[in-house]
Write an enzyme that holds these catalytic residues in place. Structure first.
Site, PDB file in Angstrom:
ATOM      1  N   ARG A  28      -4.101  -6.599   6.051  1.00 35.09           N
ATOM      2  CA  ARG A  28      -4.951  -6.707   4.831  1.00 35.09           C
ATOM      3  C   ARG A  28      -5.045  -8.142   4.670  1.00 35.09           C
ATOM      4  O   ARG A  28      -3.987  -8.928   4.394  1.00 35.09           O
ATOM      5  CB  ARG A  28      -4.355  -6.059   3.733  1.00 35.09           C
ATOM      6  CG  ARG A  28      -5.383  -5.708   2.501  1.00 35.09           C
ATOM      7  CD  ARG A  28      -4.713  -5.033   1.492  1.00 35.09           C
ATOM      8  NE  ARG A  28      -5.791  -4.030   1.070  1.00 35.09           N
ATOM      9  CZ  ARG A  28      -5.817  -3.568  -0.189  1.00 35.09           C
ATOM     10  NH1 ARG A  28      -4.841  -3.798  -1.041  1.00 35.09           N
ATOM     11  NH2 ARG A  28      -6.700  -2.709  -0.725  1.00 35.09           N
ATOM     12  N   CYS A  54       1.420  -1.218  -5.911  1.00 34.90           N
ATOM     13  CA  CYS A  54       2.871  -1.385  -6.556  1.00 34.90           C
ATOM     14  C   CYS A  54       2.923  -0.425  -7.728  1.00 34.90           C
ATOM     15  O   CYS A  54       1.933  -0.347  -8.495  1.00 34.90           O
ATOM     16  CB  CYS A  54       2.820  -2.822  -7.018  1.00 34.90           C
ATOM     17  SG  CYS A  54       3.149  -4.017  -5.615  1.00 34.90           S
ATOM     18  N   PRO A 113      -2.725   0.441  -0.842  1.00 40.66           N
ATOM     19  CA  PRO A 113      -1.299   0.160  -1.468  1.00 40.66           C
ATOM     20  C   PRO A 113      -1.292   0.175  -2.875  1.00 40.66           C
ATOM     21  O   PRO A 113      -2.179  -0.754  -3.204  1.00 40.66           O
ATOM     22  CB  PRO A 113      -0.541  -0.862  -0.576  1.00 40.66           C
ATOM     23  CG  PRO A 113      -2.088  -1.472   0.149  1.00 40.66           C
ATOM     24  CD  PRO A 113      -2.969  -0.347   0.328  1.00 40.66           C
ATOM     25  N   GLN A 131       3.082  -1.093   3.279  1.00 45.39           N
ATOM     26  CA  GLN A 131       2.745  -2.371   3.196  1.00 45.39           C
ATOM     27  C   GLN A 131       3.973  -3.275   3.202  1.00 45.39           C
ATOM     28  O   GLN A 131       4.607  -3.331   2.353  1.00 45.39           O
ATOM     29  CB  GLN A 131       1.908  -2.656   2.077  1.00 45.39           C
ATOM     30  CG  GLN A 131       0.883  -4.008   2.251  1.00 45.39           C
ATOM     31  CD  GLN A 131       0.280  -4.485   1.004  1.00 45.39           C
ATOM     32  OE1 GLN A 131       0.561  -4.345  -0.143  1.00 45.39           O
ATOM     33  NE2 GLN A 131      -1.205  -4.607   1.439  1.00 45.39           N
ATOM     34  N   TYR A 185      -0.722 -13.786  -1.816  1.00 45.14           N
ATOM     35  CA  TYR A 185       0.634 -13.804  -1.535  1.00 45.14           C
ATOM     36  C   TYR A 185       1.002 -14.626  -0.299  1.00 45.14           C
ATOM     37  O   TYR A 185       0.155 -15.438   0.178  1.00 45.14           O
ATOM     38  CB  TYR A 185       1.229 -12.438  -1.358  1.00 45.14           C
ATOM     39  CG  TYR A 185       1.123 -11.621  -2.586  1.00 45.14           C
ATOM     40  CD1 TYR A 185       1.743 -11.881  -3.717  1.00 45.14           C
ATOM     41  CD2 TYR A 185       0.243 -10.413  -2.605  1.00 45.14           C
ATOM     42  CE1 TYR A 185       1.480 -11.411  -5.026  1.00 45.14           C
ATOM     43  CE2 TYR A 185       0.029  -9.895  -4.018  1.00 45.14           C
ATOM     44  CZ  TYR A 185       0.597 -10.222  -5.084  1.00 45.14           C
ATOM     45  OH  TYR A 185       0.425  -9.527  -6.297  1.00 45.14           O
ATOM     46  N   ARG A 235      -7.620   3.084  -7.298  1.00 40.71           N
ATOM     47  CA  ARG A 235      -7.762   3.537  -8.816  1.00 40.71           C
ATOM     48  C   ARG A 235      -8.448   4.987  -9.235  1.00 40.71           C
ATOM     49  O   ARG A 235      -7.499   5.855  -9.668  1.00 40.71           O
ATOM     50  CB  ARG A 235      -8.100   2.729  -9.714  1.00 40.71           C
ATOM     51  CG  ARG A 235      -7.344   1.404  -9.743  1.00 40.71           C
ATOM     52  CD  ARG A 235      -8.195   0.405 -10.665  1.00 40.71           C
ATOM     53  NE  ARG A 235      -9.187  -0.210  -9.486  1.00 40.71           N
ATOM     54  CZ  ARG A 235     -10.138  -1.266  -9.708  1.00 40.71           C
ATOM     55  NH1 ARG A 235     -10.011  -1.758 -11.022  1.00 40.71           N
ATOM     56  NH2 ARG A 235     -10.935  -1.555  -9.045  1.00 40.71           N
ATOM     57  N   ALA A 268       2.999  -2.720  -1.621  1.00 34.86           N
ATOM     58  CA  ALA A 268       3.734  -4.009  -0.912  1.00 34.86           C
ATOM     59  C   ALA A 268       5.115  -3.965  -1.332  1.00 34.86           C
ATOM     60  O   ALA A 268       5.829  -3.751  -2.375  1.00 34.86           O
ATOM     61  CB  ALA A 268       3.098  -4.965  -1.910  1.00 34.86           C
TER      62      ALA A 268
HETATM   63  C1  LIG Z   1      -1.535  -0.088  -9.876  1.00 27.71           C
HETATM   64  C2  LIG Z   1      -2.321  -0.941  -8.822  1.00 27.71           C
HETATM   65  C3  LIG Z   1      -1.246  -1.685  -7.818  1.00 27.71           C
HETATM   66  C4  LIG Z   1      -1.789  -2.362  -6.572  1.00 27.71           C
HETATM   67  N1  LIG Z   1      -0.646  -2.790  -5.658  1.00 27.71           N
HETATM   68  C5  LIG Z   1      -1.269  -3.497  -4.519  1.00 27.71           C
HETATM   69  C6  LIG Z   1      -0.282  -3.805  -3.469  1.00 27.71           C
HETATM   70  O1  LIG Z   1       0.879  -3.276  -3.743  1.00 27.71           O
HETATM   71  N2  LIG Z   1      -0.700  -4.146  -2.445  1.00 27.71           N
HETATM   72  C7  LIG Z   1      -2.234  -4.470  -2.395  1.00 27.71           C
HETATM   73  O2  LIG Z   1      -2.357  -5.156  -1.297  1.00 27.71           O
HETATM   74  N3  LIG Z   1      -3.234  -4.220  -3.421  1.00 27.71           N
HETATM   75  C8  LIG Z   1      -2.410  -3.637  -4.261  1.00 27.71           C
HETATM   76  N4  LIG Z   1      -3.626  -3.351  -5.218  1.00 27.71           N
HETATM   77  C9  LIG Z   1      -5.049  -3.422  -4.961  1.00 27.71           C
HETATM   78  C10 LIG Z   1      -5.603  -2.026  -4.499  1.00 27.71           C
HETATM   79  O3  LIG Z   1      -4.736  -1.823  -3.389  1.00 27.71           O
HETATM   80  C11 LIG Z   1      -7.074  -2.019  -4.316  1.00 27.71           C
HETATM   81  O4  LIG Z   1      -7.302  -3.098  -3.367  1.00 27.71           O
HETATM   82  C12 LIG Z   1      -7.792  -2.514  -5.562  1.00 27.71           C
HETATM   83  O5  LIG Z   1      -7.265  -1.752  -6.467  1.00 27.71           O
HETATM   84  C13 LIG Z   1      -9.071  -2.283  -5.338  1.00 27.71           C
HETATM   85  O6  LIG Z   1      -9.516  -0.946  -5.169  1.00 27.71           O
HETATM   86  P1  LIG Z   1      -9.867   0.403  -6.005  1.00 27.71           P
HETATM   87  O7  LIG Z   1     -11.300  -0.132  -6.687  1.00 27.71           O
HETATM   88  O8  LIG Z   1     -10.121   1.606  -5.149  1.00 27.71           O
HETATM   89  O9  LIG Z   1      -8.733   0.542  -7.061  1.00 27.71           O
HETATM   90  C14 LIG Z   1      -2.979  -2.696  -6.333  1.00 27.71           C
HETATM   91  C15 LIG Z   1      -3.786  -1.789  -7.436  1.00 27.71           C
HETATM   92  C16 LIG Z   1      -3.553  -1.336  -8.562  1.00 27.71           C
HETATM   93  C17 LIG Z   1      -4.471  -0.583  -9.279  1.00 27.71           C
END
Ligand SMILES: Cc1cc2nc3c(=O)[nH]c(=O)nc-3n(C[C@H](O)[C@H](O)[C@H](O)COP(=O)(O)O)c2cc1C
Length: 369
Positions: free
Chosen positions: A230, A25, A23, A100, A182, A326, A57
């Site tokens: 999560r 945001c 997820p 989520q 949260y 990402r 989220a």
């Molecule tokens: C732009 C952005 C928004 C995110 N929003 C959420 C979210 O809404 N809920 C959540 O649990 N994690 C959120 N995260 C965390 C990601 O889900 C993920 O756990 C984190 O980026 C690490 O994974 P990655 O290295 O593959 O980016 C967000 C990350 C990014 C980059």
């Protein structure tokens, strides 16, 4: 045969592969209603080659949004907008789409990250926030109101209502957000929960409210669809949540009928130092929970960028599913490219097949550019 591209059952869903879009945001909603930005964002994720997309989220009540630009699922307009997005995606993709469901607790009432670095919302946009205890996230942040019994009942009802709306809107899966500092983390972690009633103190008490929410969601969400959660394996701060505690929480969720457990970390202590530059830095938390609850589907996330890295952690039995965030913003075809890297059929949409590895002489050159 690649494990990453071996189908996996997650409750009643069968994912075509084990890549999950985590997820993210977008802070681009208006009054909780998704906008054209979300149409293209969710649409491209559905075409990314992943086996499952979990969208951002989404606040179960207005006070539960992180920022004033978060999506929500507490009214008809929001539900209808999500329903339209999913209905349209179903004309071109069968990738399961989850949402989520979240309550930000004391971390609510902020700006989007690109305005004032996501700090507290200005007074004309701010709202009252709630937490386990009347303790702000940071000294310069608003002080939340500690939830009383009526407040907890309201939050539980909001999760149930949002789940009902998510079902009607056509989502295939719900993920309970109990991570990243949260509201539900605020109860789970001794660093943010200073209560002296039956919701504070030992882990059994700190889990009580999160498990109440989890149970209400399990009861409300159809068994024909998938449900996961999560949560954090660590606060990266002395005295915070431990992987052993996460395993106990995970066991309780699994026994309650949750179809997967998604292990992440951090976000509860503003000063925490997170080794976020280390590949797979959160995988040990997934591994710890997998060890304690081997029957569960465990999802790992966090700086998993290379398909071979994803394949290896599955082969080593550290997790059953791999979430990426990402890497898919960077390369919206990450799943298709991972398939090529691991020697599996690419699966591009037919409209794009001429740019696939099999047909396009430029494929290799484009990768090395
Ligand atoms: C732009 C952005 C928004 C995110 N929003 C959420 C979210 O809404 N809920 C959540 O649990 N994690 C959120 N995260 C965390 C990601 O889900 C993920 O756990 C984190 O980026 C690490 O994974 P990655 O290295 O593959 O980016 C967000 C990350 C990014 C980059």
């Amino acid at each position: 045969m690649s494990l990453l591209f071996t189908p996996r059952a997650v409750g009643p869903l069968t994912l075509r592969n084990r890549i999950v879009i985590a997820p993210m945001c977008q802070y681009s909603a208006v009054d909780g209603v998704p906008q054209p930005w979300h149409v293209q964002h969710i649409g491209r994720l559905a075409l990314s080659g992943a086996g499952l997309v979990i969208i951002e989220a989404t606040g179960v009540e207005a006070a539960g949004r992180i920022s004033w630009a978060d999506t929500g699922l507490w009214n008809d307009e929001q539900e209808a907008a999500f329903a339209r997005i999913i209905r349209d995606i179903r004309t071109y993709s069968d990738t399961p789409i989850g949402v989520q469901l979240a309550h930000a607790g004391r971390k609510a009432s902020t700006n989007p990250p690109w305005i004032d670095r996501g700090g507290p919302a200005p007074s004309d946009k701010a709202w009252e926030t709630f937490s386990a205890s009347a303790q702000p996230y940071r000294d310069d942040w608003h002080t939340p109101t500690a939830l009383d019994q009526a407040g907890m009942d309201r939050v539980v009802a909001a999760f149930v209502d949002a789940a009902t709306r998510a079902d009607r809107a056509g989502f295939d899966l719900v993920e309970l957000h109990a991570a990243h500092g949260y509201l539900l983390t605020q109860f789970l972690s001794p660093l943010s929960n200073e209560r002296t009633d039956e919701f504070g103190g030992p882990l059994e008490n700190r889990m009580r409210f999160p498990l109440r929410v989890a149970q209400a969601l399990r009861d409300a969400w159809p068994r024909a669809k998938a449900l996961g959660a999560r949560f954090n394996g660590s606060d990266w701060t002395e005295g915070g949540i431990t992987p052993d505690e996460a395993a106990v929480f995970g066991r309780a969720l699994h026994d309650m009928g949750y179809d997967y457990l998604h292990l992440t970390s951090g976000g509860n202590v503003a000063s925490a130092r997170i080794p976020g530059d280390q590949p797979g830095y959160q995988v040990p938390f997934a591994e710890a929970v997998k060890g304690a609850v081997p029957e569960a589907n465990v999802m790992a996330v966090g700086l998993i960028v290379d398909p071979h890295q994803a394949e290896a952690l599955l082969a080593e039995g550290k997790a059953d599913l791999v979430a990426v965030a990402r890497a898919v913003l960077d390369d919206p075809n990450w799943g298709h490219h991972a398939a090529v890297a691991l020697g599996t059929a690419e699966g591009l949409p037919v409209q794009y097949e001429r740019a696939g590895a099999e047909h396009w002489p430029g494929y290799a050159a484009a990768r090395s550019a």
